[in-house]
Design a protein around this motif. Structure first.
Motif, PDB file in Angstrom:
ATOM      1  N   LYS A 124      80.709  72.998  18.169  1.00  0.00           N
ATOM      2  CA  LYS A 124      80.308  74.383  18.342  1.00  0.00           C
ATOM      3  C   LYS A 124      81.484  75.337  18.154  1.00  0.00           C
ATOM      4  N   LEU A 178      77.671  69.053  17.750  1.00  0.00           N
ATOM      5  CA  LEU A 178      76.377  69.517  17.255  1.00  0.00           C
ATOM      6  C   LEU A 178      75.816  68.627  16.158  1.00  0.00           C
ATOM      7  N   ARG A 213      76.812  73.681  12.288  1.00  0.00           N
ATOM      8  CA  ARG A 213      75.453  73.302  12.682  1.00  0.00           C
ATOM      9  C   ARG A 213      74.937  72.065  11.947  1.00  0.00           C
ATOM     10  N   ARG A 258      72.776  65.601  21.439  1.00  0.00           N
ATOM     11  CA  ARG A 258      72.433  66.612  20.438  1.00  0.00           C
ATOM     12  C   ARG A 258      72.339  66.036  19.029  1.00  0.00           C
TER      13      ARG A 258
END
Length: 940
Positions: A463, A447, A489, A406
């Motif tokens: 997260k 993330l 995020r 990610r």
């Protein structure tokens, strides 16, 4: 007008992939004792990796093209490995050198199955285009194409007793093809479910795996005598599948060909559909798996075990009838269920993609599994134990993530790469120009990530709303801070690199300063690096990404409402808003001189904005390979340091390089096989690192090779025009089941053009030589010869015939028929004249026969009615046939000699085997004799 120069980026190292879930894992045999039974080939995006499970390292990397590997198969000697790809091509690799020796193109779509004939001389490929192509691996050419199925081919198998190919398809049919006459002589019809896989055991038992919980077994009977004598055939007069009988045409076809396929029964129901059926080489164990975490095992019983099983059943049945005072019935008839014993299912940690089985003489099985989570496991199972337990022998997990990456980050020195996914964080370092995993850290649901100053610590946003601080050298978690109520995020380093700024789904932007905790300052916490909240900012929507301008004057924050808010970094007051995207902005970046900001969104557009007033300089709509607007969004983008060049990655699997000043696309970098999820650029700008959902992490390295935009655009235009088409049917042939094996591609057209150019050059050089001979004859003396053409010098010859010979032999055997088929008819006569010259000199007899036969076959009507062809045909008929008879005699003689040598070798081995047995018997007799001759001592 000056043209701006660019430097080319080329594909670098590929790492992070253990095995892709696109093809079957297959075992490879080796004569070396150190790697015996330890080598396994797995697909790895467009490559094939050969893993050594003992050393947990790659023994071999087989480099593929640009498409995903969809199927793998090794020949019986395990010298060659064939790989099918998603673009319809096939490559055969030499496992001793790792090089590709043969390449075929025979399918419009992905190759779905491959199988070798015993000996490895013939290869059959089935595609999702519902066609089967038979290839000759030794001649490196296609033989013919079989048509008849109406759905994707799921499996092809060569049937050993006869020269027959059995194919199954998702159109619910199983077809039997006679390879001598090249036609389908039997079809097994009536199934209501898709056939996903088939297997053959005990030479005649056909097992079909359907798209449901049933596993059906059939008996293949080819001879009429066997049909009449078979008890199962007497019992079932017609072939029945799912309660439906075949039509009259199929019955007639069966009777004419003396072929019968009798249903023997079903095996116990499975939990899910049958994705694949695997039988170990000794036919002792059979495994079935679907799309679950379990593997169903069936032990294939020997005749002795079947007899024992029936004896126990008879005894139990006789005892029951004796107790109930019933009459004893006749002998129990064995069924197909009696030949198998269902073992307990194997439950694994992840979903099974494919697996391999091997059983030794002690009934100990090794089950090697490729999981869908990028993992290879090998288990040990003792089949003699009824309630066995799985024992893990080996596994390969460290060189890759269990889920897709990610976030990516690059260290300040460019020597380390950080990748994070749902379950772990990995640090990659270069060893001998190969990226290897040096550190693995446990982290849940990462993330975003970044390296801290000095590259000794890294911070991971999760997260769960946590900021986890890891010590890279100590390989431990230093501190974990609950930073946001929702997911973290995005985050970036603050001005002066004195802290970080984070944004989350709780609509807050938080500003943190670095803090060093010691035992003196904070005794209740672990000493080390920590974060101290300085201030926070409330935003109207969730934060998706943020970035400081390099001059530290402004901060850009992308929100869920599709806008980007640009604030002053010191006062946090709004400078301007960027709006225009139809969907939320997923990524943004600011150039080194803080004049431009770029944003990417799922609305499939990139926007270039001015950082001075917030005006939009250009909106770029992403287009696909065909030049049409793409329907897939942008997931990541980043500027190259100290330039206005930037890279983008999206859901279309492609990395693109752009110029933010001229708004032009520079180049397209292809390699990923799935959506690109993360991107990072090294601080020196020499490498771009990207990660994808195909589990691979790739580096794109900057070179000193210049890139010309016009040439790049021409290449892309040619690729857009590239289409694969079927070769036209041969005139006069009406068999719709058989066609030419090759495909019409741009390579075939190029081959034809090169052949025509070579023939034209050859004709001009021959005419020059004839003029020179006439001049010498007129002058009645030897004149100085004309200068040798530079092209002939490049081929190291002065004879045009030698030149045309080398040009013709350069044509790949797999493209020869396609090139001859597209050769214009007015060049056919010239080509046959050249072939006649070869025959005169005794060159390339087999090549000449193949070309002549094919050309006469496809142009028979024109050749037979054109007088200019008759002298050439008569010349070829007189000499070529004689040479072919001589070659046939040589091949036959060599075949007889080799068979005699093989018989002599087998006889010597048999004699040595019996000699060893006799020697062992003699030793036992001598030992027994010594025992008898020992004196007996009596004790009083």
């Amino acid at each position: 007008m000056t043209t701006k120069q660019y430097l080319r980026f080329t594909p670098g190292d590929v790492f992070g992939v253990i095995g892709s879930s696109t093809a079957q894992i297959i075992p490879l045999k080796s004569n070396q004792s150190a790697v015996k039974d330890a080598l396994y080939a797995v697909p790895a995006c467009e490559n094939v990796y050969v893993w050594n499970l003992r050393t947990k390292e790659k023994a071999l990397i087989l480099q593929g093209g640009k498409s995903t590997v969809t199927c793998l198969v090794a020949d019986s000697n395990h010298r060659n490995l064939a790989a099918g790809y998603a673009d319809g091509s096939i490559q055969i690799f030499d496992l001793r050198t790792g090089n590709s020796v043969v390449s075929f193109i025979g399918h419009k779509t992905a190759v779905s199955c491959l199988t070798y004939e015993e000996g490895g001389s013939t290869l059959a490929s089935g595609g999702k285009d519902s066609e089967i192509v038979i290839w000759s691996a030794t001649d490196e050419a296609g033989l013919y194409r079989l048509k008849g199925h109406k759905g994707p081919i799921s499996k092809c198998l060569f049937f050993k007793p006869k020269n027959t190919l059995i194919s199954s398809s998702k159109d619910t049919y199983i077809k039997f093809w006679d390879l001598d006459t090249q036609h389908c002589f039997y079809s097994l019809v009536g199934c209501r479910y898709e056939i996903l896989d088939i297997a053959i055991i005990k030479e005649t038992k056909l097992i079909t795996g359907l798209n449901n919980q049933k596993l059906r077994v059939w008996d293949i009977i080819f001879d009429a005598d066997d049909v009449s004598s078979s008890s199962s055939a007497k019992k079932l007069k017609t072939d029945i599948l799912d309660g439906q009988t075949y039509d009259g045409e199929s019955d007639k076809e069966t009777e004419d060909n003396n072929t019968k396929v009798v249903e023997l029964g079903e095996l116990p129901n499975l939990e899910n559909k049958t994705s694949s059926i695997i039988v170990d080489p000794t036919e002792r164990l059979m495994g079935i798996h679907g799309s679950t975490k379990s593997i169903n095992l069936f032990k294939i019983l020997t005749p002795v075990e079947i007899t024992k099983k029936l004896r126990k059943r008879r005894t139990k049945e006789a005892k029951r009838k004796k107790d109930d005072d019933e009459e004893e019935s006749s002998e129990t008839v064995p069924s197909i269920v009696d030949e198998f014993r269902a073992l307990q299912p194997i439950q694994l940690k992840g979903k099974v993609d494919s697996f391999s089985l091997s059983v030794d003489e002690n009934d100990v099985a090794k089950i090697t599994v490729l999981l869908k989570n990028n993992n290879i496991l090998q288990y040990h199972v003792d089949l003699k134990i009824k309630n066995f337990e799985l024992e893990m022998l080996r596994n390969i997990t460290l060189p890759g993530h269990r889920s897709f990456v990610r976030t990516l980050s690059c260290s300040s020195d460019g020597l380390s790469i950080l990748s994070a996914c749902d379950e772990s964080v990995k640090i990659w370092k270069s060893f001998n120009e190969v990226q290897k995993c040096s550190t693995t850290l446990d982290c849940d649901l990462a993330l975003c990530s970044l390296f801290v100053i000095g590259d000794k610590h890294c911070i991971i946003g999760t997260k769960k709303g946590e900021l986890n601080i890891f010590d890279v050298e100590a390989r431990e978690l230093v501190n974990s801070i609950d930073s946001h109520d929702g997911a973290v995020r995005c985050m970036c380093l603050s001005p002066g690199q004195s802290g970080i700024t984070s944004g989350g789904s709780d609509k807050e932007v938080k500003f943190w300063d670095f803090e060093l905790l010691t035992e003196d300052t904070c005794s209740d916490k672990k000493k080390g690096l920590s974060l101290l909240l300085k201030r926070k900012l409330e935003m109207p929507e969730e934060i998706l990404c943020l970035k400081y301008s390099p001059d530290n004057r402004k901060i850009a924050i992308a929100l869920l409402d599709t806008t980007v808010q640009v604030l002053f970094a010191d006062s946090l007051k709004l400078a301007f808003s960027l709006y225009g995207h139809a969907l939320p902005v997923t990524c943004l970046d600011i150039c080194h001189d803080s004049t431009l900001i770029i944003t990417g969104s799922n609305d499939r557009t990139i926007r270039i904005w001015s950082m001075e007033f917030g005006s939009c300089n250009r909106r770029i709509k992403i287009k696909n390979e065909k030049g049409l607007p793409d329907d897939k969004g942008i997931t990541c983008l980043q500027f190259l340091p100290k330039t206005h060049l930037f890279f983008t990655g999206g859901k279309d699997h492609v990395v693109r390089q752009w110029d933010a000043d001229s708004f032009q696309k520079i180049t397209t970098l292809k390699g990923h096989q799935n959506e690109i999820t993360a991107m990072s650029v090294s601080p020196d700008g020499l490498a771009v690192i990207t990660a994808s959902k195909d589990r691979s992490i790739r580096t794109w390295e900057k070179t000193t090779e210049p890139l010309v935009l016009e040439e790049e655009q021409e290449i892309e235009a040619e690729e857009r025009e590239k289409e694969i088409e079927d070769l036209p049917d041969i005139p006069g042939e009406s068999n719709k089941e058989v066609a030419l094996p090759g495909m019409k591609t741009t390579e075939t057209i190029k081959t034809v053009d090169q052949l025509i150019e070579a023939m034209q050059f050859y004709a001009s050089e021959v005419s020059k030589m004839e003029e020179y001979k006439l001049e010498c004859k007129a002058a009645k003396k030897e004149l100085p010869p004309p200068p040798v053409h530079p092209l002939l010098m490049a081929y190291k010859t002065s004879d045009p015939l030698v030149y045309i010979r080398k040009c013709m032999l350069k044509i790949r055997p797999s493209e020869l028929e396609g090139a001859l088929l597209h050769l214009p008819f007015h060049y056919v006569l010239e080509f046959l004249k050249i072939i006649a010259e070869f025959v005169e000199k005794g060159w390339e007899t087999e090549f000449c026969e193949k070309c002549t036969t094919f050309l006469v076959r496809i142009h028979f009507g024109e050749i037979s009615t054109t007088r200019s062809f008759l002298p050439v045909i008569e010349k070829l008929k007189a000499k070529l046939f004689a040479q072919m008879y001589h070659v046939r005699d040589m091949v036959g003689f060599a075949k007889v000699v080799s068979s005699l040598q093989q018989k002599a070798i087998d006889a010597r081995e048999e004699v040595s085997m019996f000699a060893g047995i006799l020697e062992g018997i003699k030793k036992k007799k001598k030992k027994a004799k010594r025992k008898l001759e020992r004196p007996v001592v009596a004790f009083s």
